[in-house]
Write a protein that holds these residues in place. Structure first.
Motif, PDB file in Angstrom:
ATOM      1  N   UNK B  73      35.111  63.383   8.805  1.00 48.13           N
ATOM      2  CA  UNK B  73      34.668  64.346   7.778  1.00 48.13           C
ATOM      3  C   UNK B  73      35.710  64.386   6.592  1.00 48.13           C
ATOM      4  N   UNK B  74      36.897  64.171   6.725  1.00 52.47           N
ATOM      5  CA  UNK B  74      37.836  63.979   5.812  1.00 52.47           C
ATOM      6  C   UNK B  74      37.638  62.794   4.829  1.00 52.47           C
ATOM      7  N   UNK B  76      34.688  61.291   4.596  1.00 50.71           N
ATOM      8  CA  UNK B  76      33.305  61.535   3.894  1.00 50.71           C
ATOM      9  C   UNK B  76      33.270  62.734   2.918  1.00 50.71           C
ATOM     10  N   UNK B  77      34.578  63.417   2.698  1.00 51.46           N
ATOM     11  CA  UNK B  77      34.740  64.389   1.536  1.00 51.46           C
ATOM     12  C   UNK B  77      33.998  65.667   2.046  1.00 51.46           C
ATOM     13  N   UNK B  78      33.786  65.642   3.213  1.00 50.49           N
ATOM     14  CA  UNK B  78      33.360  67.063   3.585  1.00 50.49           C
ATOM     15  C   UNK B  78      34.338  68.235   3.904  1.00 50.49           C
ATOM     16  N   UNK B  79      35.549  67.641   4.338  1.00 50.38           N
ATOM     17  CA  UNK B  79      36.544  68.619   4.526  1.00 50.38           C
ATOM     18  C   UNK B  79      38.036  68.084   3.561  1.00 50.38           C
ATOM     19  N   UNK B  80      38.293  68.909   2.616  1.00 55.27           N
ATOM     20  CA  UNK B  80      39.435  68.501   2.057  1.00 55.27           C
ATOM     21  C   UNK B  80      40.670  68.835   2.624  1.00 55.27           C
ATOM     22  N   UNK B  81      41.488  67.428   2.643  1.00 52.65           N
ATOM     23  CA  UNK B  81      42.826  67.659   3.619  1.00 52.65           C
ATOM     24  C   UNK B  81      43.854  68.802   3.149  1.00 52.65           C
TER      25      UNK B  81
END
Lengths: 277, 245
Positions: B73-74, B76-81
């Motif tokens: 998800x990180x 794939x841009x879903x979750x910003x680190x």
């Protein structure tokens, strides 16, 4: 071989929320259109009443309020039949409530998508508000019929109706985004919002003429932004007249302010929101 | 050597634990007054560094709860680190869950348009690709039916067909190669293999160690959110099997 080696995503990129969100909305306009259509088809396809379902609530409310305030209390609205005055007010306030609730719950409702695919989340809130606007436009049909039946006619100023509608859409989407941020953390926020919207609607002259408001309370009504939207809307819809300048200014100003603040706060808090969705 | 497709440096991702988080505004208000608000953080990923070059296939293995899906998800841009930095170059096709956003009330066709647009594709492009997508999924005769009546296999086929309809620079695959029957698995793997051959990079999460050994050019072993080793597939898979890492 795919040739595109441009940076698609950099987690460190300078964050200019307003600009990039506006661009996102434009880039994803196809999606907005599809989401609005999905909203409307899913709502109407499976119900026998179809489009009338949306009208049922405001029409029933109008009927009851017309009975109570038009006939029991005998409120007088000079120059316009009470029923037209009433319905125009109810429709506009219903539009606002619907857009705030729908766009406020859109993020939670689409959590399944937002946690699997990258989509600018504002797109969902914005689409929900647009769907509410489409519903509102459909709900103008009974109002038009009432105006014709009462011999009021339709003034040329109805072509200007998009101005208050778009302004109210911006206000609803902006407030909706604020509600949406809070609703991710606390699910009772939506219930609380519904109550506040109800209270706000009582402070809007939908079912009573502004003339019965005592002077010392007038400022409360004037402060309520919905009052300005309603005055402008009624002016265009059946009076064929322009509302006072301050109403226009308050309407456009509050719409822009709400939209900008909503987008700003939402995009700033997104990092925390997605982690708990 | 061109720039890497993925460059991840010191990625960390913290979740706030649900049990410490007040769920309602009322609870929040009450607990604030009693000064009982404190958050417990869970680091799903901590200090993860790696790169994926063009045409590489990175397999990610590790036990449940290791942070594999979070890492996908990180990327794939879903979750910003929460900390660190990730840069992705080129177009990405996320296959974290097939058919995310499918709506049971809409028809197969409407869902294909919606899903494709959610993935950032043009609506007109999707309209043009409809026949090919339906054909690959073997669902030509079911496109005008609400997907309420689809079986789970049909849903998976349709989702896979849409997700892999364009050739991306990077494919992010989370366990979706194990869905469907044997015939479909073979067909979907063949499609991915041909994409790899023509230059697509892949990040692949799976518990299927055979698949990783066969497909990946390098493997990362993730445990407790930490990168426990990255290297040649045989080496890392063998080490993981032996529990040496």
């Amino acid at each position: 071989m795919p040739a595109n080696s441009a940076v698609y995503y950099d987690s460190d990129q300078a964050r200019r929320p307003l600009l990039s969100e506006m661009r996102n909305l434009w880039d994803y306009r196809d999606l907005v259109r599809l989401l609005v259509r999905r909203d409307l088809t899913v709502r109407y396809k499976r119900s026998t009443l179809g489009v009338w379902w949306t009208l049922l609530n405001p029409l029933l409310t109008t009927l009851i309020l017309w009975m109570v305030f038009g006939n029991f209390f005998r409120f007088e609205t000079p120059g316009v039949p009470f029923i037209v005055y009433l319905l125009s007010g109810i429709l506009l306030v219903t539009f606002f409530s619907q857009s705030v609730i729908a766009s406020g719950s859109a993020i939670v409702n689409n959590a399944g998508i937002l946690s699997k695919v990258f989509v600018p989340p504002e797109v969902f809130s914005f689409s929900a508000a647009v769907a509410a606007a489409v519903n509102f436009v459909i709900s103008l049909i009974p109002l038009v019929i009432l105006q014709l039946a009462n011999g009021l006619g339709i003034p040329w100023t109805v072509v200007l109706i998009p101005i208050p509608v778009l302004s109210l859409l911006a206000l609803g989407a902006g407030v909706g985004l604020l509600v949406a941020s809070a609703a991710v953390f606390f699910f009772d926020v939506l219930d609380l919002t519904a109550v506040l919207l109800q209270l706000l609607s009582y402070l809007t002259p939908t079912f009573y003429p502004i003339t019965i408001v005592p002077d010392r309370f007038l400022w409360v009504i004037y402060l309520n932004p919905l009052y300005s939207y309603l005055v402008v809307f009624r002016g265009f819809m059946y009076e064929g007249a322009f509302a006072p300048g301050w109403n226009f200014a308050y309407m456009v100003g509050s719409a822009l302010a709400a939209l900008l603040v909503g987008i700003y706060v939402f995009s700033r808090s997104w990092r925390n929101l997605i982690a708990v969705l | 050597m061109s720039d890497p497709v993925i460059e991840a440096r010191g990625i960390g991702l913290a979740y706030r634990l649900a049990r410490s988080r007040p769920g309602t505004l009322k609870e929040f208000a009450v607990r604030s007054l009693r000064k009982q608000i404190h958050y417990e953080q869970l680091w799903a990923l901590k200090d993860v560094t790696f790169r994926v070059d063009r045409g590489e296939v990175l397999g990610v293995i590790g036990p449940n709860g290791a942070g594999k899906s979070t890492l996908m998800k990180v990327i794939a841009r879903v979750l910003p680190p929460t900390e660190g930095r990730v840069v992705v170059r080129g177009s990405v096709a996320p296959m974290i869950e097939l058919g995310a956003g499918f709506n049971a009330e809409l028809t197969g066709e409407e869902n294909v348009l919606m899903y494709g647009t959610l993935l950032g594709r043009d609506r007109d492009h999707m309209q043009d690709r409809l026949p090919a997508i339906a054909e690959w999924a073997g669902l030509e005769n079911f496109m005008d039916v609400p997907i309420r009546s689809y079986s789970s296999g049909m849903l998976a086929r349709l989702g896979f067909s849409v997700a892999t309809d364009v050739q991306p620079d990077l494919l992010v695959v989370d366990e979706v190669l194990s869905v469907g029957d044997a015939v479909f698995q073979q067909k979907s793997r063949a499609r991915i293999t041909s994409m790899i051959e023509s230059g697509t990079s892949v990040v692949l999460v799976t518990h299927d160690l055979e698949l990783v050994a066969g497909l990946a050019t390098k493997v990362m072993y993730l445990d407790g959110g930490h990168n426990k080793g990255i290297g040649p597939p045989d080496e890392i898979v063998a080490a993981y099997r032996d529990g040496l890492l």
